[in-house]
Scaffold this active site. Sequence first.
Site, PDB file in Angstrom:
ATOM      1  N   ARG A   1       2.279 -89.735  11.116  1.00 56.26           N
ATOM      2  CA  ARG A   1       3.423 -88.996  10.530  1.00 56.26           C
ATOM      3  C   ARG A   1       4.548 -89.952  10.102  1.00 56.26           C
ATOM      4  NH1 ARG A   1       4.875 -84.037  14.224  1.00 56.26           N
ATOM      5  NH2 ARG A   1       6.230 -83.623  12.461  1.00 56.26           N
TER       6      ARG A   1
ATOM      7  N   ASP B   1       8.858 -73.948  11.410  1.00 58.06           N
ATOM      8  CA  ASP B   1       7.826 -73.951  12.449  1.00 58.06           C
ATOM      9  C   ASP B   1       7.085 -72.615  12.540  1.00 58.06           C
ATOM     10  OD1 ASP B   1       8.484 -76.539  13.074  1.00 58.06           O
ATOM     11  OD2 ASP B   1       9.699 -76.021  14.821  1.00 58.06           O
TER      12      ASP B   1
ATOM     13  N   LYS C   1       3.902 -81.959   9.045  1.00 58.19           N
ATOM     14  CA  LYS C   1       4.046 -81.493  10.440  1.00 58.19           C
ATOM     15  C   LYS C   1       2.826 -81.953  11.247  1.00 58.19           C
ATOM     16  CE  LYS C   1       8.042 -79.621  10.054  1.00 58.19           C
ATOM     17  NZ  LYS C   1       9.173 -80.257  10.745  1.00 58.19           N
TER      18      LYS C   1
HETATM   19  C1  S3P Z   1      12.757 -80.057  15.500  1.00 58.37           C
HETATM   20  C2  S3P Z   1      13.051 -80.040  14.172  1.00 58.37           C
HETATM   21  C3  S3P Z   1      12.108 -79.613  13.136  1.00 58.37           C
HETATM   22  C4  S3P Z   1      10.935 -78.839  13.717  1.00 58.37           C
HETATM   23  C5  S3P Z   1      10.378 -79.476  14.959  1.00 58.37           C
HETATM   24  C6  S3P Z   1      11.459 -79.595  16.027  1.00 58.37           C
HETATM   25  C7  S3P Z   1      13.769 -80.546  16.446  1.00 58.37           C
HETATM   26  O1  S3P Z   1      11.616 -80.746  12.459  1.00 58.37           O
HETATM   27  O2  S3P Z   1       9.917 -78.693  12.751  1.00 58.37           O
HETATM   28  O3  S3P Z   1       9.307 -78.717  15.472  1.00 58.37           O
HETATM   29  O4  S3P Z   1      13.664 -80.301  17.656  1.00 58.37           O
HETATM   30  O5  S3P Z   1      14.726 -81.190  15.986  1.00 58.37           O
HETATM   31  P1  S3P Z   1      12.448 -81.400  11.241  1.00 58.37           P
HETATM   32  O6  S3P Z   1      13.832 -81.493  11.704  1.00 58.37           O
HETATM   33  O7  S3P Z   1      11.852 -82.729  10.968  1.00 58.37           O
HETATM   34  O8  S3P Z   1      12.249 -80.465  10.098  1.00 58.37           O
END
Ligand code: S3P
Length: 429
Positions: free
Chosen positions: A120, A312, A339
């Site tokens: 990732r 999510d 993701k």
């Molecule tokens: C999260 C932010 C999100 C989300 C992840 C958890 C976090 O990702 O998809 O499951 O805890 O800050 P992104 O901020 O990269 O979109």
Amino acid sequence: MSRVVVHKAQKFSIKLDSIAPDKSISHRSVMFAMLADGTSKITNFLRAEDTLNSLEIVKNLGAEVRDDGTTISISSDGIKESFEVLDCGNSGTGMRLFCGLLSSANGHFVLSGDEYLRRRPMKRVTSPLRDIGAVLDGRQEGDLAPLSIRGSSLKAFNYESKIASAQVKSCMILAALRADGFCTYTEPELSRDHTERMLKGMGADVVVDGLKTTISPMKELLSPLVIRVPADPSSSFFFGVAAAITPDADVLLQGVTLNPTRIEAFKALEKMGADISYEITDNKYEPIGNIHVKYSPLHGIVVEDNISWLIDELPALSIAFACASGESIVKNAEELRVKESDRISTVVEGLRAANIEVDEYKDGYRVVGGELKSAIVDSDGDHRIAMSFIIAGLRCGMEVTDLDCINTSFPNFFELLEQITSIKRYDED
Ligand code: S3P
């Protein structure tokens, strides 16, 4: 490889008060405890693989952790070099936030993770951190883990992010707390804001004005965090969709964070016709309460705004799209491709296997509501894909393979699911 066969559900009416605690808040609570003067106390911590990895990392960084099974107490007298490689497992949140925390710490650190996490993109954090003087590297010019960090002094910054990402924002806020002056971080759309709320609650000078956050460097250590982690709205949403697609069903989801940046998927389900109500019962760091979802026939919608607020939940929402009348479209969601799996491909493939007409776009997909049919769907090692298609099985029966990933976020998922339907699990190598 483990697999499950899920049977079609009949109507149900249940209360769920033991949904997995929030993953985002659990990660943050153990990390932020490293910035406090005194002992932070965390109850209802998510004991799932991702967040237990963060807890283990905090221990490896020298924190004193006591766990009586109910409350986790953490005290730290500063971040120490670790003898171990810091293993974030499957968690992008863990890796990206630790980059921000460790960039200014004294010493050398190596962050790694499982085969999925090592694929990732990390440049979204390593690049702005390098711009302010952080010394980080990794494979492909610092884009892929394992990442190495040599803590250094950080310059004040005004960063305008091109992506609405709470992980990038939180990483940079953590770096800003140790920078040599006032910093600002601006995002294109508001992403989840647990970091800002929790750090402010601990006494940090973090001021949010619309999309711009101003952070003053820490003059002294913060007050300890005392928190009961609320239930995770993303995990709750699987059961919200379960009720929304099962005629005459209803579910009361209790003790969930009602933070507006986290419940957009419930709002989308409401727009589709589901009968949903919310009740605030507490408000510490953020509003917490109950969400009641009742079945009502669904119709298709277009989802194109505030994508980071429901990113999510899109896989589970897509199961509701498949059960709705008419078509639904998701746009502006290219982040889904990076993701835990490429969630545009995994959702499209899974729905097609289950007899649903779907078109794939670069930044989303179109789903034509129809008759879901029993199929075999592989999760591709992605917990949210696994749970989404298991929920689809409540409509028509389904076999879902590669389930170990569910332990990264929702270890008691099957226990709760069995209140709705019968399942048969096979744990094989
Ligand atoms: C999260 C932010 C999100 C989300 C992840 C958890 C976090 O990702 O998809 O499951 O805890 O800050 P992104 O901020 O990269 O979109």
